[in-house]
Structures are given as C-alpha cells and as structure tokens.
Design a protein around this motif. Sequence first.
Motif, mmCIF file in Angstrom:
data_model
loop_
_atom_site.group_PDB
_atom_site.id
_atom_site.type_symbol
_atom_site.label_atom_id
_atom_site.label_comp_id
_atom_site.label_asym_id
_atom_site.label_seq_id
_atom_site.Cartn_x
_atom_site.Cartn_y
_atom_site.Cartn_z
ATOM 1 N N GLN A 8 0.836 -1.210 0.000
ATOM 2 C CA GLN A 8 0.000 0.000 0.000
ATOM 3 C C GLN A 8 0.868 1.256 0.000
ATOM 4 O O GLN A 8 0.585 2.216 -0.715
ATOM 5 N N SER A 9 1.914 1.239 0.790
ATOM 6 C CA SER A 9 2.820 2.378 0.859
ATOM 7 C C SER A 9 3.442 2.661 -0.510
ATOM 8 O O SER A 9 3.494 3.810 -0.953
ATOM 9 N N LYS A 10 3.893 1.609 -1.176
ATOM 10 C CA LYS A 10 4.499 1.771 -2.502
ATOM 11 C C LYS A 10 3.497 2.327 -3.504
ATOM 12 O O LYS A 10 3.825 3.220 -4.286
ATOM 13 N N ARG A 11 2.267 1.808 -3.469
ATOM 14 C CA ARG A 11 1.250 2.308 -4.395
ATOM 15 C C ARG A 11 0.938 3.779 -4.132
ATOM 16 O O ARG A 11 0.784 4.564 -5.070
ATOM 17 N N LEU A 12 0.858 4.153 -2.870
ATOM 18 C CA LEU A 12 0.557 5.549 -2.548
ATOM 19 C C LEU A 12 1.685 6.480 -2.989
ATOM 20 O O LEU A 12 1.427 7.594 -3.466
ATOM 21 N N LEU A 13 2.916 6.025 -2.854
ATOM 22 C CA LEU A 13 4.036 6.827 -3.349
ATOM 23 C C LEU A 13 3.998 6.945 -4.865
ATOM 24 O O LEU A 13 4.300 8.003 -5.428
ATOM 25 N N GLN A 14 3.609 5.870 -5.549
ATOM 26 C CA GLN A 14 3.465 5.923 -7.005
ATOM 27 C C GLN A 14 2.373 6.906 -7.408
ATOM 28 O O GLN A 14 2.520 7.642 -8.378
ATOM 29 N N ILE A 15 1.283 6.915 -6.643
ATOM 30 C CA ILE A 15 0.204 7.874 -6.908
ATOM 31 C C ILE A 15 0.734 9.299 -6.783
ATOM 32 O O ILE A 15 0.492 10.144 -7.650
ATOM 33 N N ALA A 16 1.462 9.560 -5.714
ATOM 34 C CA ALA A 16 2.014 10.905 -5.500
ATOM 35 C C ALA A 16 2.944 11.292 -6.647
ATOM 36 O O ALA A 16 2.880 12.426 -7.151
ATOM 37 N N GLU A 17 3.789 10.362 -7.073
ATOM 38 C CA GLU A 17 4.717 10.658 -8.176
ATOM 39 C C GLU A 17 3.970 10.947 -9.470
ATOM 40 O O GLU A 17 4.323 11.881 -10.203
ATOM 41 N N GLU A 18 2.941 10.165 -9.758
ATOM 42 C CA GLU A 18 2.159 10.399 -10.974
ATOM 43 C C GLU A 18 1.480 11.767 -10.930
ATOM 44 O O GLU A 18 1.452 12.487 -11.928
ATOM 45 N N LEU A 19 0.932 12.125 -9.772
ATOM 46 C CA LEU A 19 0.246 13.414 -9.669
ATOM 47 C C LEU A 19 1.227 14.584 -9.735
ATOM 48 O O LEU A 19 0.900 15.643 -10.285
ATOM 49 N N GLU A 20 2.429 14.392 -9.206
ATOM 50 C CA GLU A 20 3.459 15.430 -9.338
ATOM 51 C C GLU A 20 3.845 15.616 -10.807
ATOM 52 O O GLU A 20 4.023 16.745 -11.271
ATOM 53 N N LYS A 21 3.960 14.509 -11.534
ATOM 54 C CA LYS A 21 4.274 14.596 -12.964
ATOM 55 C C LYS A 21 3.129 15.266 -13.719
ATOM 56 O O LYS A 21 3.363 16.065 -14.629
ATOM 57 N N ALA A 22 1.890 14.934 -13.335
ATOM 58 C CA ALA A 22 0.729 15.564 -13.969
ATOM 59 C C ALA A 22 0.756 17.078 -13.760
ATOM 60 O O ALA A 22 0.521 17.850 -14.701
ATOM 61 N N ALA A 23 1.068 17.491 -12.550
ATOM 62 C CA ALA A 23 1.131 18.928 -12.257
ATOM 63 C C ALA A 23 2.225 19.608 -13.078
ATOM 64 O O ALA A 23 2.023 20.708 -13.604
ATOM 65 N N ALA A 24 3.370 18.951 -13.209
ATOM 66 C CA ALA A 24 4.466 19.526 -13.992
ATOM 67 C C ALA A 24 4.056 19.672 -15.457
ATOM 68 O O ALA A 24 4.317 20.717 -16.088
ATOM 69 N N HIS A 25 3.406 18.651 -16.009
ATOM 70 C CA HIS A 25 2.946 18.744 -17.405
ATOM 71 C C HIS A 25 1.895 19.837 -17.571
ATOM 72 O O HIS A 25 1.868 20.528 -18.590
ATOM 73 N N ALA A 26 1.025 19.997 -16.578
ATOM 74 C CA ALA A 26 -0.003 21.035 -16.655
ATOM 75 C C ALA A 26 0.628 22.422 -16.701
ATOM 76 O O ALA A 26 0.193 23.293 -17.472
ATOM 77 N N LYS A 27 1.673 22.621 -15.918
ATOM 78 C CA LYS A 27 2.366 23.918 -15.938
ATOM 79 C C LYS A 27 3.040 24.152 -17.277
ATOM 80 O O LYS A 27 2.996 25.261 -17.824
ATOM 81 N N ILE A 28 3.661 23.110 -17.807
ATOM 82 C CA ILE A 28 4.310 23.235 -19.119
ATOM 83 C C ILE A 28 3.265 23.524 -20.190
ATOM 84 O O ILE A 28 3.459 24.392 -21.053
ATOM 85 N N ALA A 29 2.146 22.786 -20.141
ATOM 86 C CA ALA A 29 1.075 23.011 -21.118
ATOM 87 C C ALA A 29 0.571 24.445 -21.050
ATOM 88 O O ALA A 29 0.373 25.091 -22.089
ATOM 89 N N ALA A 30 0.382 24.950 -19.839
ATOM 90 C CA ALA A 30 -0.093 26.330 -19.682
ATOM 91 C C ALA A 30 0.873 27.316 -20.335
ATOM 92 O O ALA A 30 0.447 28.244 -21.033
ATOM 93 N N ASN A 31 2.157 27.106 -20.132
ATOM 94 C CA ASN A 31 3.152 28.000 -20.739
ATOM 95 C C ASN A 31 3.146 27.905 -22.259
ATOM 96 O O ASN A 31 3.294 28.913 -22.951
#
Length: 73
Positions: A8-31
């Motif tokens: 469960q811990s590993k999956r939750l960390l993977q979720i956090a990493e995916e959402l961090e990547k999503a946020a980074a792409h969203a910022k790039i897309a906005a620019n």
Amino acid sequence: MNEALLSQSKRLLQIAEELEKAAAHAKIAANHFKSGEVPRGCAHSFAVEGHIAAASENLTLVAKEHRTKALIE
C-alpha cells in the motif's frame, strides 16, 4: 512492516509521483498555450490525462485492498 502495508505504501508513493508529474505537465502546457504553441500545449495536456489515469488506477487498487480491511460497525 508487513507485506500488505508495504505494498500500500508503494502504491501511494506511485500515486504521488504520478500526480506530481501531472502537475508539472499542466504547468508546461499552460506555458505553451500562453506562448501560442498549441500542438505542444495539447501534447502536454494529454500527458496530464495519462498521469492522472495511472494515479487513478493505482488509487483503485489501494481502495480495493482497503475494502477488505475496513470494519463495518
């Protein structure tokens, strides 16, 4: 730590990493959109959706595992 909690811990960390990547792409897309670079903005927007989908799939696995542990009172 037992295997179920570690999983469960590993999956939750993977979720956090995916959402961090999503946020980074969203910022790039906005620019890109701000600069008028529509195709590049669309590509990064699509990447956002992919990262959110991956996070959602993992969250579903976490929830399915949790359902077997939660007590009904």
